[in-house]
Design a protein around this motif. Structure first.
Motif, PDB file in Angstrom:
ATOM      1  N   TYR A  90      17.975  38.011  51.213  1.00 52.28           N
ATOM      2  CA  TYR A  90      18.902  37.848  51.980  1.00 52.28           C
ATOM      3  C   TYR A  90      18.990  38.214  53.249  1.00 52.28           C
ATOM      4  CZ  TYR A  90      20.522  36.828  47.609  1.00 52.28           C
ATOM      5  OH  TYR A  90      20.904  36.372  45.730  1.00 52.28           O
ATOM      6  N   PRO A  91      19.398  37.382  54.348  1.00 49.95           N
ATOM      7  CA  PRO A  91      19.431  37.842  55.975  1.00 49.95           C
ATOM      8  C   PRO A  91      19.705  39.355  55.909  1.00 49.95           C
ATOM      9  CG  PRO A  91      20.627  35.682  55.985  1.00 49.95           C
ATOM     10  CD  PRO A  91      19.898  36.807  54.317  1.00 49.95           C
ATOM     11  N   GLY A  93      22.380  42.833  57.927  1.00 50.44           N
ATOM     12  CA  GLY A  93      22.839  42.754  58.852  1.00 50.44           C
ATOM     13  C   GLY A  93      23.463  42.180  59.116  1.00 50.44           C
ATOM     14  N   ILE A 119      26.110  39.185  60.714  1.00 49.80           N
ATOM     15  CA  ILE A 119      25.800  37.435  60.501  1.00 49.80           C
ATOM     16  C   ILE A 119      25.566  37.482  62.308  1.00 49.80           C
ATOM     17  CG2 ILE A 119      27.227  35.324  60.327  1.00 49.80           C
ATOM     18  CD1 ILE A 119      27.550  36.277  57.879  1.00 49.80           C
ATOM     19  N   ARG A 170      18.398  43.278  51.949  1.00 56.39           N
ATOM     20  CA  ARG A 170      19.067  43.236  51.581  1.00 56.39           C
ATOM     21  C   ARG A 170      18.085  42.332  50.167  1.00 56.39           C
ATOM     22  NH1 ARG A 170      24.937  43.008  52.900  1.00 56.39           N
ATOM     23  NH2 ARG A 170      25.341  41.474  51.380  1.00 56.39           N
ATOM     24  N   SER A 183      15.174  49.113  43.689  1.00 53.10           N
ATOM     25  CA  SER A 183      15.158  49.828  45.585  1.00 53.10           C
ATOM     26  C   SER A 183      15.125  50.416  45.605  1.00 53.10           C
ATOM     27  CB  SER A 183      17.044  49.862  45.446  1.00 53.10           C
ATOM     28  OG  SER A 183      17.790  51.082  44.472  1.00 53.10           O
ATOM     29  N   GLN A 241      15.548  55.524  59.102  1.00 53.43           N
ATOM     30  CA  GLN A 241      16.181  55.188  57.972  1.00 53.43           C
ATOM     31  C   GLN A 241      15.926  54.012  57.167  1.00 53.43           C
ATOM     32  OE1 GLN A 241      20.642  53.226  57.297  1.00 53.43           O
ATOM     33  NE2 GLN A 241      21.227  55.040  56.768  1.00 53.43           N
ATOM     34  N   ILE A 242      15.088  53.768  55.749  1.00 56.26           N
ATOM     35  CA  ILE A 242      15.592  53.110  55.540  1.00 56.26           C
ATOM     36  C   ILE A 242      16.566  52.472  53.890  1.00 56.26           C
ATOM     37  CG2 ILE A 242      13.557  51.823  53.823  1.00 56.26           C
ATOM     38  CD1 ILE A 242      11.350  53.330  54.522  1.00 56.26           C
ATOM     39  N   ALA A 243      17.699  50.958  54.649  1.00 57.66           N
ATOM     40  CA  ALA A 243      18.110  51.115  53.933  1.00 57.66           C
ATOM     41  C   ALA A 243      17.593  49.986  52.743  1.00 57.66           C
ATOM     42  CB  ALA A 243      19.053  50.671  54.106  1.00 57.66           C
ATOM     43  N   VAL A 244      17.899  50.085  50.852  1.00 55.87           N
ATOM     44  CA  VAL A 244      17.817  49.069  50.831  1.00 55.87           C
ATOM     45  C   VAL A 244      19.655  48.447  49.738  1.00 55.87           C
ATOM     46  CG1 VAL A 244      16.793  48.078  48.269  1.00 55.87           C
ATOM     47  CG2 VAL A 244      15.690  49.414  50.262  1.00 55.87           C
ATOM     48  N   ILE A 245      19.799  47.482  49.723  1.00 58.09           N
ATOM     49  CA  ILE A 245      20.718  46.719  49.544  1.00 58.09           C
ATOM     50  C   ILE A 245      20.822  45.937  48.624  1.00 58.09           C
ATOM     51  CG2 ILE A 245      22.894  45.805  50.128  1.00 58.09           C
ATOM     52  CD1 ILE A 245      22.592  46.332  53.434  1.00 58.09           C
ATOM     53  N   VAL A 246      20.940  45.790  47.239  1.00 60.76           N
ATOM     54  CA  VAL A 246      20.724  45.046  46.159  1.00 60.76           C
ATOM     55  C   VAL A 246      22.172  44.644  46.163  1.00 60.76           C
ATOM     56  CG1 VAL A 246      20.457  44.867  43.193  1.00 60.76           C
ATOM     57  CG2 VAL A 246      19.721  46.747  45.366  1.00 60.76           C
ATOM     58  N   ALA A 247      22.458  42.940  46.661  1.00 66.79           N
ATOM     59  CA  ALA A 247      23.619  42.326  46.780  1.00 66.79           C
ATOM     60  C   ALA A 247      23.498  41.825  45.969  1.00 66.79           C
ATOM     61  CB  ALA A 247      23.233  41.611  47.980  1.00 66.79           C
ATOM     62  N   ARG A 248      22.641  41.181  44.783  1.00 68.25           N
ATOM     63  CA  ARG A 248      23.038  40.646  43.722  1.00 68.25           C
ATOM     64  C   ARG A 248      22.096  41.243  42.593  1.00 68.25           C
ATOM     65  NH1 ARG A 248      23.309  34.218  43.789  1.00 68.25           N
ATOM     66  NH2 ARG A 248      23.371  33.766  41.464  1.00 68.25           N
ATOM     67  N   ILE A 249      22.462  40.520  41.502  1.00 70.17           N
ATOM     68  CA  ILE A 249      21.760  41.136  39.904  1.00 70.17           C
ATOM     69  C   ILE A 249      21.627  39.310  38.929  1.00 70.17           C
ATOM     70  CG2 ILE A 249      21.459  42.609  38.260  1.00 70.17           C
ATOM     71  CD1 ILE A 249      23.283  44.699  39.954  1.00 70.17           C
TER      72      ILE A 249
END
Lengths: 215, 109, 191
Positions: B25-26, B28, B30, B66, B79, B100-108
């Motif tokens: 997903y995008p 950052g 909107i 994301r 992740s 930094q490497i940020a990984v966001i799990v937005a949906r499972i």
């Protein structure tokens, strides 16, 4: 009103301008009052309406209008329902999960540069999924109570569920709780002090035939 | 001094290839996503906008992704794998330190 | 972030109560939201088309309405009232479009009389009552049609219509009474 249409001649009460004539014609009532009377199911009975032939004609017209309106709405709804599914897809493709992402729940990783998180929205999603995979239970609202942003801080989870009739509720709640603990363990590092399950509503099986086909 | 930032297109592909990732997903806000998508549309006509966010800051490069993962996967594992894949790729291709490497799990699922 | 819902066989959600669906959607459940879209989308389309006077902008208005609904579901106090909440959103957006259109055209046509050329007499022979009603509704002056639609399809109270359209209550009563009488009179003519 310069010129009377045939309908006006037949029934002066429908004259747009002359409310005086409306009242005279309808035994002192207005079309609006009659419409409200009809809305109330003509209860309590009002003899000054019921005993007036003019009111009776007007009520019949109002009833006919209502029926025509209902069938028009049904026709329009049917037309809309027959459309292909692209409009649903278009709506769903234009909404973003971000709106309900909620808080970020940290996951640990050995690298100092790593910032791994799972969103609260995603966690609520797996709690729902867990319930949906069980028979005869639907999970409603899920709330994570506590500071989920701090690793190791104990939190509580509140879950509303609907259970279909005939289930052993304490047993089902227990199974659901265990399944949720296991899902949370797989996807988060949350320290969950308790999962409080509220059986908020016992709903009747909405459509027995549809459910029977599923099984 | 010439700094080579990792390419967003390549990072997109790297992340998508990580086992367990089934959506990207995008990243950052909107606004920044729309801006970068607009810039991307001008500079890369005909291509989909990149999902990965790469920001150059004083302490190095920050990468944000994301992701959505499959129902049978584990957020912690996937992740972690995404992080490691990005770290390896940036280490190979970039000349800028990783902040930094940020990984966001937005949906499972 | 595009929302795609994985394929799923008939689920208990399809028949779930509005409250359950609204609560799950407020928690970010796309599947529950999709059930709401399917359940009330057609009614919202009917409402938008009636208020707008044509279906040219119906797709846009209904889509915008659902996007707004998705974003604001968390603010809905009574999730069991999601239907009327959705009807309000779509009504408001449709009314805004009509207003914007009018400002754009820089003419105020609220008081424009209904076109007399709709000739229900001639049509009565060939049209069903339903079709005829549809035409008469379409021919009502815009402000009357808006009031009528808010009342009859979106099930607004008189007071809510007044607030939505920023009109005195007495004006709303008057507009509804005129609309009703016009419809009744036309119906007499189709008989």
């Amino acid at each position: 009103m310069t010129e009377l249409t045939p309908a006006d001649r037949r029934f002066a009460a429908f004259d747009l301008e002359d409310t005086e004539r409306e009242r005279t014609d309808l035994n002192g009532h207005t079309i609006e009052q009659l419409s409200e009377y009809l809305d109330r199911g003509q209860m309590p009975a009002d003899p000054s309406i019921d005993d007036s032939p003019e009111c009776e004609i007007a009520l019949r017209s109002l009833g006919r209008l209502r029926l025509a309106q209902q069938s028009l709405l049904e026709r329009d709804l049917e037309r809309e329902s027959l459309r292909d599914d692209s409009w649903v897809a278009s709506i769903l493709s234009n909404i973003t999960l971000e709106a309900h992402a909620g808080r970020e729940i940290p996951l640990t990783h050995p690298a100092p540069t790593a910032r791994l998180v799972v969103t609260e929205g995603a966690v609520r999603g797996i709690l729902r999924e867990t319930g949906d995979r069980m028979q005869n239970v639907v999970v409603g609202r899920c709330v994570l109570v506590g500071d989920v942003g701090v690793s190791g801080m104990p939190i509580t989870i509140l879950v509303d569920v609907t259970v279909f009739p005939g289930e052993n509720i304490p047993l089902l709640a227990d199974d659901l709780r265990q399944a949720m603990y296991s899902a949370l363990g797989k996807h988060t590092e949350l320290v969950v002090a308790a999962i409080d399950i509220t059986v908020s509503d016992l709903q009747a099986v909405p459509d027995a035939s549809a459910r029977a086909q599923e099984n | 001094m010439t700094e080579v930032l990792p390419s967003t297109d390549q990072l997109d592909a790297v992340v998508r290839q990580v086992p367990g990732v089934d959506a990207l997903y995008p990243a950052g806000s909107i606004v920044s996503t729309v801006l970068s998508a607009t810039v991307h549309a001008v500079t890369h006509p005909g291509q989909a906008a990149p999902m990965v966010l790469i920001e150059k800051q004083a302490d190095g490069v920050r990468v944000t992704v994301r992701i959505g993962i499959g129902a049978t996967e584990s957020s912690t594992e996937v992740s972690g794998r995404v992080h490691d894949a990005i770290a390896a790729h940036v280490g190979q291709s970039g000349t800028v330190p990783v902040a930094q490497i940020a990984v966001i799990v937005a949906r499972i699922g | 972030m595009p929302g795609t819902v994985p394929e799923q066989v008939a689920s208990p959600l399809d028949t779930a109560a509005d409250q359950m669906l609204a609560e799950r959607a407020a928690d970010g459940d796309l599947r529950a939201f999709e059930v709401l879209v399917r359940r009330y989308g057609p009614l919202m389309r009917v409402q938008a088309t009636r208020v707008l006077g044509s279906n040219d902008e119906t797709d846009d208005v209904v889509q915008e309405s659902f996007i707004t609904a998705w974003q604001q579901l968390g603010t809905l106090d009574d999730p069991s009232a999601v239907k009327s909440w959705l009807m309000r959103i779509v009504s408001r957006k449709s009314i805004d479009r009509v207003r914007a259109r009018r400002e754009h055209a820089n003419i105020d046509d609220t008081d424009a009389p209904a076109p007399e050329s709709r000739a229900p007499h001639a049509l009565a022979e060939t049209l069903s009552q339903t079709e005829a009603l549809s035409r008469v509704l379409a021919g009502l002056p815009e402000d009357q049609r808006r009031c009528w639609t808010l009342r009859e399809i979106a099930e607004y109270s008189y007071g809510d219509i007044a607030a939505e359209l920023d009109l005195p209550l007495s004006t709303v009563r008057g507009l509804l009474a005129r609309a009703r009488k016009t419809l009744l009179r036309e119906m007499e003519e189709w008989r």
